[in-house]
Every structure is written in structure tokens, then in C-alpha cells.
Write a protein that holds these residues in place. Structure first.
Motif, PDB file in Angstrom:
ATOM      1  N   UNK A 200     -16.688  28.533  15.743  1.00  0.00           N
ATOM      2  CA  UNK A 200     -16.793  27.081  15.817  1.00  0.00           C
ATOM      3  C   UNK A 200     -15.962  26.394  14.734  1.00  0.00           C
ATOM      4  N   UNK A 201     -14.943  27.056  14.265  1.00  0.00           N
ATOM      5  CA  UNK A 201     -13.984  26.476  13.315  1.00  0.00           C
ATOM      6  C   UNK A 201     -14.695  25.844  12.123  1.00  0.00           C
ATOM      7  N   UNK A 202     -15.734  26.524  11.577  1.00  0.00           N
ATOM      8  CA  UNK A 202     -16.389  26.073  10.349  1.00  0.00           C
ATOM      9  C   UNK A 202     -17.575  25.142  10.553  1.00  0.00           C
ATOM     10  N   UNK A 203     -17.969  24.856  11.784  1.00  0.00           N
ATOM     11  CA  UNK A 203     -19.138  23.999  12.061  1.00  0.00           C
ATOM     12  C   UNK A 203     -20.413  24.828  11.862  1.00  0.00           C
ATOM     13  N   UNK A 204     -21.015  24.716  10.622  1.00  0.00           N
ATOM     14  CA  UNK A 204     -22.127  25.608  10.268  1.00  0.00           C
ATOM     15  C   UNK A 204     -23.411  25.262  11.024  1.00  0.00           C
ATOM     16  N   UNK A 205     -23.587  24.005  11.399  1.00  0.00           N
ATOM     17  CA  UNK A 205     -24.797  23.617  12.146  1.00  0.00           C
ATOM     18  C   UNK A 205     -24.776  24.283  13.515  1.00  0.00           C
ATOM     19  N   UNK A 206     -23.642  24.202  14.161  1.00  0.00           N
ATOM     20  CA  UNK A 206     -23.501  24.817  15.479  1.00  0.00           C
ATOM     21  C   UNK A 206     -23.625  26.346  15.373  1.00  0.00           C
ATOM     22  N   UNK A 207     -23.045  26.892  14.312  1.00  0.00           N
ATOM     23  CA  UNK A 207     -23.091  28.356  14.123  1.00  0.00           C
ATOM     24  C   UNK A 207     -24.535  28.824  13.934  1.00  0.00           C
ATOM     25  N   UNK A 208     -25.315  28.079  13.143  1.00  0.00           N
ATOM     26  CA  UNK A 208     -26.702  28.484  12.848  1.00  0.00           C
ATOM     27  C   UNK A 208     -27.536  28.517  14.123  1.00  0.00           C
TER      28      UNK A 208
END
Ligand code: NAP
Length: 257
Positions: A200-208
Motif C-alpha cells: 500500500x505504498x506506506x499507508x500503515x492504516x490500510x496495512x494494519x
């Protein structure tokens, strides 16, 4: 009790994070010698220090982008003599980029995945395996994925890259028949690493969110399977290991609390 890995030279691509880093530490605990490669040298240095603390018989790190064919070949050709005889190659460097419909996906994302997961894997294999054949010993362990066994929606190109890794794994084993060189694919399902952050190109909320409500595999779980495959007696070839958390049945089906 398996074969001893003490003093064996283990070359791990993508050793700066996640499964590659955990694999480095797991081989370190077996007193192996580690050749670690990745693009981020600072992170690689941290893994190298931890590996020495964990018992590695030696560590040699190289900055390498597996997408660059000539750089891959030179890195192998220019290894110091005491590091040249690679016993185990762990083709781990890889990534996913984006999660969207094929017909609206970003071509740049596709190219990065194919260049890394397919072409990079081929370049490293092509550079390392001839030496294994000449020496009459060696083991190639590829990181496949459940994604390569069953395609999931919005992931066609990543899944295709892992299906390619699967075909390359099997083809290499066929082509090495008659030599003692072994070829294994380790196919994990969801493992909690930087994988989703990169996707997700650094999107940590989406990754979590990817790991919410379930217990994913850890990088150490996968490293364990890699070391197990590498430590079987010399005549035993583990063709493939498919492994998931108990909360995952295949690349499409998850159980979330
Ligand atoms: P990660 O934590 O993001 O680690 C990926 C590693 O690959 C990093 O060390 C990265 O290092 C390296 N890498 C990426 N591009 C590279 C390049 N061009 N040249 C050299 N190194 C490169 O992800 P991970 O989950 O550990 O992934 C490792 C492997 O497992 C991948 O092949 C992945 O497809 C596979 N896998 C992961 C999962 C999962 O759910 N996490 C499941 C099945 C399979 P630098 O950025 O420093 O170069």
C-alpha cells in the motif's frame, strides 16, 4: 535430527526485513555463514549484527537490487574467495504493489513486481546455480506463496508472479535432476511483515487492517520451515511446503474474530 548447517554458506536475498531477516537469524542459530543481500544497507547492517549475536559463523553483506541483471552477476562473480561456495540460496527478495482490479491497475506496480519476483529470482538463480552444479552440492529455496496456488481478486499480477515462481521452482528441479542440487518452494499464506506496508505504498492504516481479527504467521514460522527443508538429509528434496495460519484456509478464505 537433520543435517548440520554449521559453517554452510547461506545466501539470502531480501535479508533486510521480514522473512529474509528472520531466516538469517534462524540460520545464524545453526552456526551457518551468512551472505546477506538487499537494497537498504543500514537495515542489512542491523540484521548482520543480530546474526553475529545469534551465533552465525560469519556474515558478509552486499547491497544488491535483484532487478539489475549485471549487478547480480557481478555480485556473485566478485564474492571474496572464502564466500564464493554458496551452499544454500534463499530466493526471498520480493514484494507486492497495489491491490486493485487488473483493468485499472498501475503498470508501474506490475513492472516492479514482475522485475523483482520473477526476473530478479531468475537472475540470482542463473548466477548462483552453475557453481552449485560444479561443486556437486547446493540447495535453492524459493519463496512462493499461497497466492501462486490460487489467484485472489485485485491481486492478479502479484499472484501471477508467484505462479511464475512456482513454475520456475519445478522447472529448475527438473533441470537439476541427476545432480545433487535440491530445489524447494516455501509457500506461506499471510505473514505479518512490511509486506502490506510496501503493497500500500506506506499507508500503515490500510496495512494494519490486513492482519485485523486474526493471528497471522510470523516471519519466524516461515524461517523455521526454510531451515527445516535445508537441514533434511542430503538425499531428501522437499519440493514444496504450503503453510498458513490456522485462520486461513487458502488465499481466498480467512476466519476473522
Ligand atoms: P518485507 O518485510 O517487505 O521484506 C521484503 C524484502 O525483500 C526486504 O528485505 C527488501 O529489502 C527485499 N527486496 C525487495 N525488493 C528488492 C530488490 N529489488 N532487490 C533486493 N531486495 C529486495 O516482505 P516479506 O513478507 O518478508 O516478503 C519476503 C518474501 O516472502 C517475498 O518474496 C514475498 O512475496 C514472500 N511472501 C510474503 C508473504 C506475506 O504475507 N508477507 C506471503 C507469502 C510470500 P530492501 O527493500 O532493503 O531491498
Amino acid at each position: 535430527m537433520g543435517m548440520s548447517l554449521k559453517g554452510k554458506i547461506v545466501f539470502i536475498t531480501g535479508a533486510s526485513a521480514g522473512i529474509g531477516a528472520a531466516t538469517a537469524l534462524a540460520f545464524a542459530a545453526e552456526r551457518a555463514r551468512l551472505l546477506l543481500a538487499a537494497r537498504r544497507v543500514t537495515k542489512l547492517g542491523e540484521v548482520a549484527s543480530l546474526a553475529m549475536e545469534s551465533g552465525a559463523a560469519g556474515v558478509h553483506s552486499i547491497q544488491l537490487d535483484v532487478r539489475h541483471r549485471h549487478a547480480v552477476q557481478s555480485a556473485i562473480d566478485e564474492l571474496p574467495e572464502e564466500w564464493a561456495q554458496i551452499d544454500v540460496l534463499v530466493n526471498n527478495a520480493g514484494l507486492s504493489r497495489g491491490l486493485e482490479k487488473l483493468y485499472t491497475g498501475k503498470v508501474e506496480d506490475w513492472e516492479e513486481m514482475i522485475d523483482t519476483n520473477v526476473k530478479g529470482l531468475l537472475y540470482v538463480t542463473r548466477a548462483v546455480v552453475p557453481g552449485m552444479v560444479v561443486r556437486g552440492r547446493g540447495h535453492v529455496i524459493n519463496l512462493g506463496s499461497t497466492a501462486g496456488e490460487m489467484t485472489y481478486p485485485n491481486g492478479a499480477v502479484y499472484c501471477a508472479s508467484k505462479a511464475a515462481a512456482h513454475a520456475i521452482n519445478d522447472g529448475l528441479r527438473e533441470d537439476l535432476l541427476g545432480t545433487p542440487v535440491r530445489v524447494t518452494s516455501i509457500n506461506p499464506g499471510m505473514v505479518e511483515t512490511d509486506f502490506s506496508l510496501v503493497r500500500f505504498h506506506g499507508d500503515s492504516t490500510r496495512a494494519a487492517k490486513v492482519y485485523q481479527g486474526l493471528t497471522p504467521l510470523t516471519p519466524e514460522d516461515v524461517a523455521d520451515a526454510i531451515v527445516w527443508a535445508a537441514s533434511r538429509p542430503a538425499h531428501v528434496n522437499i519440493a514444496r511446503v504450503t503453510m498458513t495460519t490456522v485462520h486461513q484456509a487458502n488465499s481466498l478464505l480467512f476466519h476473522r474474530e
